[in-house]
Design a protein around this motif. Sequence first.
Motif, PDB file in Angstrom:
ATOM      1  N   ALA B 138       0.837  -1.198   0.000  1.00 54.85           N
ATOM      2  CA  ALA B 138       0.000   0.000   0.000  1.00 54.85           C
ATOM      3  C   ALA B 138       0.874   1.250   0.000  1.00 54.85           C
ATOM      4  O   ALA B 138       0.601   2.208  -0.727  1.00 54.85           O
ATOM      5  CB  ALA B 138      -0.917  -0.003   1.219  1.00 54.85           C
ATOM      6  N   VAL B 140       3.853   1.792  -1.199  1.00 57.22           N
ATOM      7  CA  VAL B 140       4.477   2.145  -2.476  1.00 57.22           C
ATOM      8  C   VAL B 140       3.437   2.430  -3.554  1.00 57.22           C
ATOM      9  O   VAL B 140       3.776   2.951  -4.607  1.00 57.22           O
ATOM     10  CB  VAL B 140       5.459   1.064  -2.990  1.00 57.22           C
ATOM     11  N   SER B 141       2.174   2.076  -3.305  1.00 58.74           N
ATOM     12  CA  SER B 141       1.150   2.283  -4.329  1.00 58.74           C
ATOM     13  C   SER B 141       0.434   3.623  -4.200  1.00 58.74           C
ATOM     14  O   SER B 141      -0.347   3.978  -5.070  1.00 58.74           O
ATOM     15  CB  SER B 141       0.100   1.174  -4.264  1.00 58.74           C
ATOM     16  N   LEU B 142       0.671   4.334  -3.087  1.00 56.51           N
ATOM     17  CA  LEU B 142      -0.031   5.603  -2.886  1.00 56.51           C
ATOM     18  C   LEU B 142       0.613   6.713  -3.706  1.00 56.51           C
ATOM     19  O   LEU B 142       1.776   7.029  -3.484  1.00 56.51           O
ATOM     20  CB  LEU B 142       0.011   5.989  -1.407  1.00 56.51           C
TER      21      LEU B 142
END
Lengths: 296, 336
Positions: B138, B140-142
Amino acid sequence: MKDELKYKHLAEQAAREHRRERKIRTIAFLKRKSAAAALLVLVLITLAAVFAPLVAPYPDQGKGAVNLGERLQPLSGKHLLGTDTFGRDILSRLVYGARVSIFGGLFIVCAAALIGVPLGLWAGYSEGAPGVVISRIGEILISFPAVLIAIAITTVIGAGLTSAVIALIIPWWPWYARIIQGEVLRLKRMLFVEAAQMLGYGKSYILFRHLLPNIMRTVMVMMLLDFGPAIISIGLLGFLGLGTQPPNADWGLMVWEGAPNLMQQPWIAISPGAAMFILVMAFNIFGDNLQDYLDG
Amino acid sequence: MLPFLIRRLAGLVFLLLILTMLVFGLSRALPGDVAAMYVGLKAKPEQIQKARLELGLDKPVHVQYLRYMGRLLKGDLGISLRTHRPVARDLKEKLPLSLEIVLLALLISIALGLPMGVVAAFKRDTWIDSAVNMIGSAAVSLPIFFLALLLQLVFFNWLGWFPLQGRISTMMEFRDPLPAVTRFGLIDALLAGDLEYMADMAWHMFLPVVSLASIPLGLVARLSRSSLLEVMQADYIMAARASGVGETVLFFRYGLRNALSPVLSIMGLSMALMLLNTFYVEQIFNYPGIGYWALASIFSLDYPVLVAITLVLGAIYVLSNTIIDVLRRWVDPRIK
């Protein structure tokens, strides 16, 4: 004659077993809940992007038509995710914006691999000057902020998705060249390459027939794991106004458009941001699972 | 070690030279009249002509470049076209502000991410492991701008725990400025013994630092986990296990040190990434550092500032990579 038949039979049996084992592993892979869920999200978003005119509740608003009668509406049955400052249905714009993220991301990753992989192969195999020159050029491009490249391109050919995508490919391909160069340096000391060299095969034949298949897995995993960052990067440029131009929809641009209304109408900026987060997360989870599967 | 350092420094100088040529060339090749920008919109043609002579724009590009390099060596980065202030002076003021939040974010991401990854690897395939994996993915995906806006919405608008923006409260700005010893606000405040000032600054920095730390935190947690798991499969670990070394000792004494090298190698990249992300974070939090300055200069095509920022970012990127390579050699003697 009899021996030949026997060997053929054995080979077929081995191939059958190999296929069966691969099938079992594929099923086991898909049985992992996180991988299956991620794949489902990816398929759904991709389908929505491809069939945007059919999926979007208000396709014309998705493309940018204003609807001033219904400005800043909260979430409702009519507008599932509310409307923005121009009264446009946010869900419709999300669906159209998905096209930019999915296809833009795909293009960046493919172009970066298509440029980086051959250069990396060449740099790794012929050591000496080409290797040094390619890695130096790569180093320079990597340390060049994409935002500045985007500005330069924008002032020449104008702002738009094309400029943003080109601006991202330029510092992106050196990563592929760098990784592949390392892989080739490792592989070319292995016996099968030495054998091919001794048999007198040409350089390009060895590169593309012997080395490329061995690094394809690395490249595929890398491309899959790069998809998320590519989508985020397009959003970052869109957020600054250096990507897709209004009234077209782009998730990054939509967040920027919604930011002034963040405290009063948070759904305008939060929906596209959350969409980006979900898509990128799905790519990352799927990529991780696939990597585990390929390694294990 | 010394030849290695010399080689790296020579590489740095070479890279910066190429960067100056590229950025300088770009700034001259792109459309837009630098002299007209310098004097403003309402200037008469004679004034523009005068500015052109003053800035040396009538000379050929290579002469301009050599002049620029000559001044650069003396620490003169030119004058901003937008504010007419010396670029070097602005840089000296703004760079520490950004470096401060970037370094804090780096510190936090290591301090939290490393233990997270280590615990996840130690408790492999338990709920702790999957929780760390989820948090890492999560983080690194924001998208950074989304995270920053989300933090503002939750912690300012809903909870009211942290300020919306700025570097310091308005009331504090009327006080005597702190003596600029290190130019890092928190350290200067501490040195001056002004704890109230320091607390106020830390309170303002919290959300920007959290936004910046998210991606490196995820990277460090995921990488330290996977690299530990890989190391624990190595033959020497199995040999140690066979000779009766306990699992905990095996893990922390034999495994951890060898797993650190890949984690270190991601730090240089994280530094570069965070410096670029200050463009967004500082814009959203109205934080007067180098990112805020860069964005303002980008939209007004303030070339002298853009050239300077590109150079500084490039130099920091290469320098941090060099430092990390030195650290890696120290942690992992196998690298030569």
